[in-house]
Design an enzyme around this catalytic site. Structure first.
Site, PDB file in Angstrom:
ATOM      1  N   GLU A  44     -69.167  11.247  -3.300  1.00 55.74           N
ATOM      2  CA  GLU A  44     -67.732  11.410  -3.545  1.00 55.74           C
ATOM      3  C   GLU A  44     -67.044  10.068  -3.779  1.00 55.74           C
ATOM      4  OE1 GLU A  44     -65.569  13.971  -0.849  1.00 55.74           O
ATOM      5  OE2 GLU A  44     -63.632  13.371  -1.704  1.00 55.74           O
ATOM      6  N   GLU A  72     -71.370  14.842   6.897  1.00 54.52           N
ATOM      7  CA  GLU A  72     -70.914  13.601   6.269  1.00 54.52           C
ATOM      8  C   GLU A  72     -71.664  12.439   6.921  1.00 54.52           C
ATOM      9  OE1 GLU A  72     -66.656  13.259   6.115  1.00 54.52           O
ATOM     10  OE2 GLU A  72     -66.452  15.162   5.052  1.00 54.52           O
ATOM     11  N   ASP A  74     -69.668  23.606   5.780  1.00 56.04           N
ATOM     12  CA  ASP A  74     -69.395  22.206   6.153  1.00 56.04           C
ATOM     13  C   ASP A  74     -69.225  22.110   7.668  1.00 56.04           C
ATOM     14  OD1 ASP A  74     -69.070  19.707   5.121  1.00 56.04           O
ATOM     15  OD2 ASP A  74     -67.069  20.052   4.280  1.00 56.04           O
ATOM     16  N   ASP A  99     -64.762  21.673   4.651  1.00 57.36           N
ATOM     17  CA  ASP A  99     -63.748  21.501   5.700  1.00 57.36           C
ATOM     18  C   ASP A  99     -62.401  21.128   5.067  1.00 57.36           C
ATOM     19  OD1 ASP A  99     -64.347  18.926   4.948  1.00 57.36           O
ATOM     20  OD2 ASP A  99     -64.718  18.187   6.980  1.00 57.36           O
TER      21      ASP A  99
HETATM   22  O1  KIV Z   1     -64.795  19.740   2.117  1.00 55.92           O
HETATM   23  C1  KIV Z   1     -64.938  19.620   0.889  1.00 55.92           C
HETATM   24  O2  KIV Z   1     -64.234  20.215   0.078  1.00 55.92           O
HETATM   25  C2  KIV Z   1     -65.985  18.731   0.421  1.00 55.92           C
HETATM   26  C3  KIV Z   1     -66.100  18.528  -1.059  1.00 55.92           C
HETATM   27  C4  KIV Z   1     -65.199  17.437  -1.470  1.00 55.92           C
HETATM   28  C5  KIV Z   1     -67.496  18.247  -1.469  1.00 55.92           C
HETATM   29  O3  KIV Z   1     -66.692  18.158   1.201  1.00 55.92           O
END
Ligand code: KIV
Length: 296
Positions: free
Chosen positions: A194, A130, A98, A59
């Protein structure tokens, strides 16, 4: 007229598709797992050709390609369009989509419906959430593999005190650990860590049984991911401490566009070799026709 569509690139055709089993085997053998983000078809083709294992349509597309200030505003429909374009450029790497903010938190039903859209409409192999172990469990039960994400979770960065490293006190580190274990227990096939101190990652890694992919979490994770636009220098903006820049794509693009601008203004472009020809007799006929038209 623009460039005609190109046939599918064949660079990756020798590689076998990366499966969840393969990722587990890589972890067991201590073979580092390579993951990158991609948001469009040409970037997906580059990831394929480079031999990447996992491609995430993150995302982070929100700020990297759609011009939003952060990841919060991006919608499911926008993510699906980008993920479908990436799918068309990939063969071997595992494709993870995502789930954007607001598309899975409200209920298990909402989370499952959104995850199914990523699989059915965009061809994703898995989705990422997440935190939210409860939603991850529901999505896994509904047949879609889930990648978790702990530590700095940008969708809820405000609640975490901004874009900063997480787990820097014993209590906060314990909270990250508990969240990672909850996601693992929920059936996630992998987790992103992260922006976590490397020493904290080392401690948590002893308790993990699934592949962990780190971004700003030190060297002990099973793999590493970087955001494409950060690592290739596609934007000129802020770079977190954990990013290593491997190319200066923006610089190259700028040099190319400045050269084009200059050559158009000075009439150096197009040169003879960039133009189409016509047979001399056809040109003569055309000119005769025009002369007749003028006489009439
Ligand atoms: O959205 C994204 O780029 C992520 C990465 C940081 C793993 O979630």
């Amino acid at each position: 007229m623009s460039t005609p569509p190109r046939p599918h690139q064949t660079d990756g055709e020798q590689r076998r598709p990366v499966t969840l089993t393969k990722l587990g085997e890589m972890r067991a053998l201590g073979e580092p797992i390579v993951m990158v983000t991609a948001y469009d078809h040409p970037s997906a083709q580059v990831a394929e050709a480079a031999g990447v294992d996992i491609v995430l349509v993150g995302d982070s597309a929100a700020n990297n390609v759609l011009g939003y200030p952060d990841t919060v505003p991006v919608t499911t429909d926008e993510m699906l369009m980008l993920a479908a374009a990436v799918r068309r450029g990939l063969r071997a790497p595992l494709l993870v989509g995502d789930l954007p903010f607001g598309s899975y938190e409200a209920s298990d039903e909402q989370a499952i419906a959104t995850a199914h859209r990523f699989v059915k409409e965009a061809g994703c192999d898995a989705v990422k959430v997440e935190g939210s172990a409860e939603r991850a469990r529901a999505i896994v039960k509904a047949g879609v593999p889930v990648m978790g994400h702990v530590g700095l979770t940008p969708q809820t960065a405000i609640a975490l005190g901004g874009y900063r490293a997480q787990g820097r006190t014993a209590e906060r580190a314990r909270a990250v650990l508990d969240e990672a274990l909850a996601l693992q227990d929920a059936g996630c096939f992998s987790i992103v860590f992260e922006a976590i101190p490397a020493d904290v990652t080392d401690v948590i890694m002893d308790l993990m049984e699934i592949p962990v992919i780190g971004i700003g979490a030190g060297a002990s994770t099973d793999g590493q991911v970087l955001v494409l636009h950060d690592m290739l220098g596609i934007h000129g903006g802020f770079l977190p401490k954990f990013v290593k820049r491997y190319a200066d794509v923006r610089g190259e693009m700028l040099r190319g566009m400045e050269a084009f601008t200059e050559e158009v203004r000075t009439r150096a472009f197009p040169a003879r070799e960039h133009t189409y020809g016509i047979a001399p007799e056809e040109l003569t006929r055309l000119k005769e026709q025009l002369r007749e038209r003028q006489r009439a």
